[in-house]
Enzyme design. Structure first.
Site, short mmCIF file in Angstrom:
data_model
loop_
_atom_site.label_atom_id
_atom_site.label_comp_id
_atom_site.label_asym_id
_atom_site.label_seq_id
_atom_site.Cartn_x
_atom_site.Cartn_y
_atom_site.Cartn_z
N LYS A 189 0.81 -1.23 0.00
CA LYS A 189 0.00 0.00 0.00
C LYS A 189 0.84 1.27 0.00
O LYS A 189 0.44 2.28 -0.59
CB LYS A 189 -0.96 0.00 1.20
CG LYS A 189 -2.06 -1.04 1.06
CD LYS A 189 -3.01 -1.00 2.25
CE LYS A 189 -4.01 -2.14 2.19
NZ LYS A 189 -4.89 -2.18 3.36
N ASP B 165 -9.84 2.33 2.93
CA ASP B 165 -9.85 1.62 4.22
C ASP B 165 -10.39 2.53 5.34
O ASP B 165 -11.26 2.12 6.11
CB ASP B 165 -8.43 1.17 4.60
CG ASP B 165 -8.02 -0.11 3.87
OD1 ASP B 165 -8.91 -0.92 3.53
OD2 ASP B 165 -6.81 -0.30 3.66
P1 NAP Z 1 0.70 -4.75 9.35
O1 NAP Z 1 0.94 -3.55 8.52
O2 NAP Z 1 1.57 -5.95 9.20
O3 NAP Z 1 0.78 -4.25 10.90
C1 NAP Z 1 0.56 -5.14 11.96
C2 NAP Z 1 0.77 -4.43 13.30
O4 NAP Z 1 0.54 -5.39 14.32
C3 NAP Z 1 2.19 -3.89 13.52
O5 NAP Z 1 2.12 -2.76 14.33
C4 NAP Z 1 2.86 -5.05 14.27
O6 NAP Z 1 3.89 -4.62 15.12
C5 NAP Z 1 1.71 -5.51 15.13
N1 NAP Z 1 1.86 -6.89 15.57
C6 NAP Z 1 2.03 -7.99 14.79
N2 NAP Z 1 2.11 -9.10 15.56
C7 NAP Z 1 2.03 -8.68 16.85
C8 NAP Z 1 2.07 -9.33 18.10
N3 NAP Z 1 2.21 -10.67 18.19
N4 NAP Z 1 1.97 -8.59 19.23
C9 NAP Z 1 1.83 -7.25 19.15
N5 NAP Z 1 1.78 -6.56 18.00
C10 NAP Z 1 1.88 -7.27 16.85
O7 NAP Z 1 -0.78 -5.29 9.15
P2 NAP Z 1 -2.09 -4.40 8.84
O8 NAP Z 1 -2.30 -4.26 7.40
O9 NAP Z 1 -2.02 -3.18 9.66
O10 NAP Z 1 -3.26 -5.39 9.37
C11 NAP Z 1 -3.50 -5.55 10.75
C12 NAP Z 1 -4.81 -6.32 10.94
O11 NAP Z 1 -5.90 -5.55 10.45
C13 NAP Z 1 -4.83 -7.66 10.19
O12 NAP Z 1 -5.42 -8.62 11.02
C14 NAP Z 1 -5.73 -7.38 9.00
O13 NAP Z 1 -6.45 -8.52 8.59
C15 NAP Z 1 -6.69 -6.35 9.58
N6 NAP Z 1 -7.26 -5.48 8.52
C16 NAP Z 1 -8.60 -5.44 8.38
C17 NAP Z 1 -9.18 -4.63 7.42
C18 NAP Z 1 -10.66 -4.60 7.28
O14 NAP Z 1 -11.16 -4.14 6.24
N7 NAP Z 1 -11.41 -5.05 8.26
C19 NAP Z 1 -8.38 -3.83 6.59
C20 NAP Z 1 -6.99 -3.88 6.76
C21 NAP Z 1 -6.44 -4.72 7.74
P3 NAP Z 1 5.43 -4.52 14.62
O15 NAP Z 1 5.49 -3.29 13.76
O16 NAP Z 1 6.17 -4.43 15.88
O17 NAP Z 1 5.69 -5.78 13.83
#
Ligand code: NAP
Length: 291
Positions: free
Chosen positions: A70, A106
């Site tokens: 993105k 989003d």
């Molecule tokens: P991302 O860019 O990979 O970011 C994930 C975040 O979670 C980062 O801050 C990461 O920390 C943290 N994290 C990962 N594992 C962790 C753990 N075990 N303990 C604590 N923090 C942790 O992913 P994203 O795109 O933001 O997506 C995040 C979630 O939102 C996903 O589950 C996705 O499916 C959901 N989502 C939903 C929608 C919707 O339309 N409903 C849209 C987008 C995303 P670090 O930086 O320290 O690794």
């Protein structure tokens, strides 16, 4: 006999195997008899720019972009809507005369979902966002644009949060996930934006671990009855919402945000209102099949 030429829309991500977006969009195209097809294409980061440039000509109408592309999509887009400019992230391209217009649906999808499902308006609210990745960044940009009074972002690696434009600019505080002292005294909305609990089944040990992890992130008692939103979409109760249910009855999962961001992208490609109910049903069916 040949039918009308079908314009194409792609989802570009890595991986994309379990995406429910093709199910949602193809159901919507069929419902409104629109000659378009939507397919998911796995694009590793090294191939992303070439692939995007191939969308500049027919038969492409545009694309969705998901993890991990993105931010790069924002860099490649020829122009940006206001939300994409704020978030520094593009999840939707629209092809127009060889140009790729970049949008971020989003954040607006999240705001629509909060309004439609919970009657929640961020104006003047105090928000806590758990996680600091792409989805957290989109949430922060949208909540700030909608007038949130304060946004606290809590992350296991707060230093990475500053890589995101909206978090850097719009968050009032950035703190450590799991530190109760980092929480504000009053909170109206808590958004869970980490993948913790994403692919675990209720009843399993992994699910219980995920509930315990999330439980440890949230103070034992919170004033009032805040709304908890988990961005994870699942046809069963998420681990985060299981932990949240010990503090509040106001719980929402990420399904409606998923449907709304897709609906907004659909309207950008077709100029038509999205058939949201059909898209929601298609998403639930696809998610249930993937369990
Ligand atoms: P991302 O860019 O990979 O970011 C994930 C975040 O979670 C980062 O801050 C990461 O920390 C943290 N994290 C990962 N594992 C962790 C753990 N075990 N303990 C604590 N923090 C942790 O992913 P994203 O795109 O933001 O997506 C995040 C979630 O939102 C996903 O589950 C996705 O499916 C959901 N989502 C939903 C929608 C919707 O339309 N409903 C849209 C987008 C995303 P670090 O930086 O320290 O690794």
């Amino acid at each position: 006999m040949t039918g009308p030429v079908r314009e194409r829309v792609a989802l570009l991500g890595h991986p994309v195997g379990h995406s429910v977006s093709p199910a949602m969009h193809n159901a919507a195209f069929r419902a409104l008899d629109i000659p378009m097809t939507y397919s998911a294409i796995d694009v590793p980061p090294a191939d992303f720019t070439t692939r995007v440039n191939s969308l500049r000509s027919s038969p492409w109408r545009g694309a969705n972009v998901t993890i991990p592309h993105k931010t790069r999509a924002h860099e490649i887009a020829d122009s940006h809507d206001e939300t994409a400019r704020r978030s520094g992230s593009v999840n939707t391209f629209v092809r127009d005369d060889g140009q790729l217009l970049g949008y971020d649906t989003d954040g607006p999808g999240l705001l629509e979902a909060l309004e439609a499902r919970q009657g929640f308006h961020p104006n003047g609210s105090r928000c806590v966002v758990l996680g600091a990745g792409g989805a957290a960044n989109a949430a922060v940009a949208a909540l700030a644009a909608a007038g949130a009074e304060a946004i606290t972002v809590l992350s296991r690696t707060p230093e990475r949060a500053s890589a995101h434009r909206a978090i850097q600019r719009d968050a009032s505080e950035v703190g450590v996930l799991g530190d109760p002292a980092a929480w504000p005294a009053e909170v109206d909305l808590i958004v869970h934006a980490t993948p913790v609990g994403m692919s675990v089944s209720p009843g399993s040990e992994a699910y219980r671990d995920a509930v315990d992890t999330c439980d440890a992130w949230i103070p034992g008692s919170l004033p009032g009855t805040p709304l908890f939103l988990d961005l994870i979409y699942t046809p069963r109760q998420s681990a985060f919402l299981a932990a949240a249910s010990r503090r509040s009855e106001r719980l929402e999962d990420g399904l409606e945000m998923l449907v709304r961001q897709a609906g907004l992208a659909f309207s950008l490609w077709t100029g038509k209102a999205a058939p949201l109910e059909g898209m929601r049903n298609a998403a639930i069916q696809a998610l249930t099949a993937h369990r």
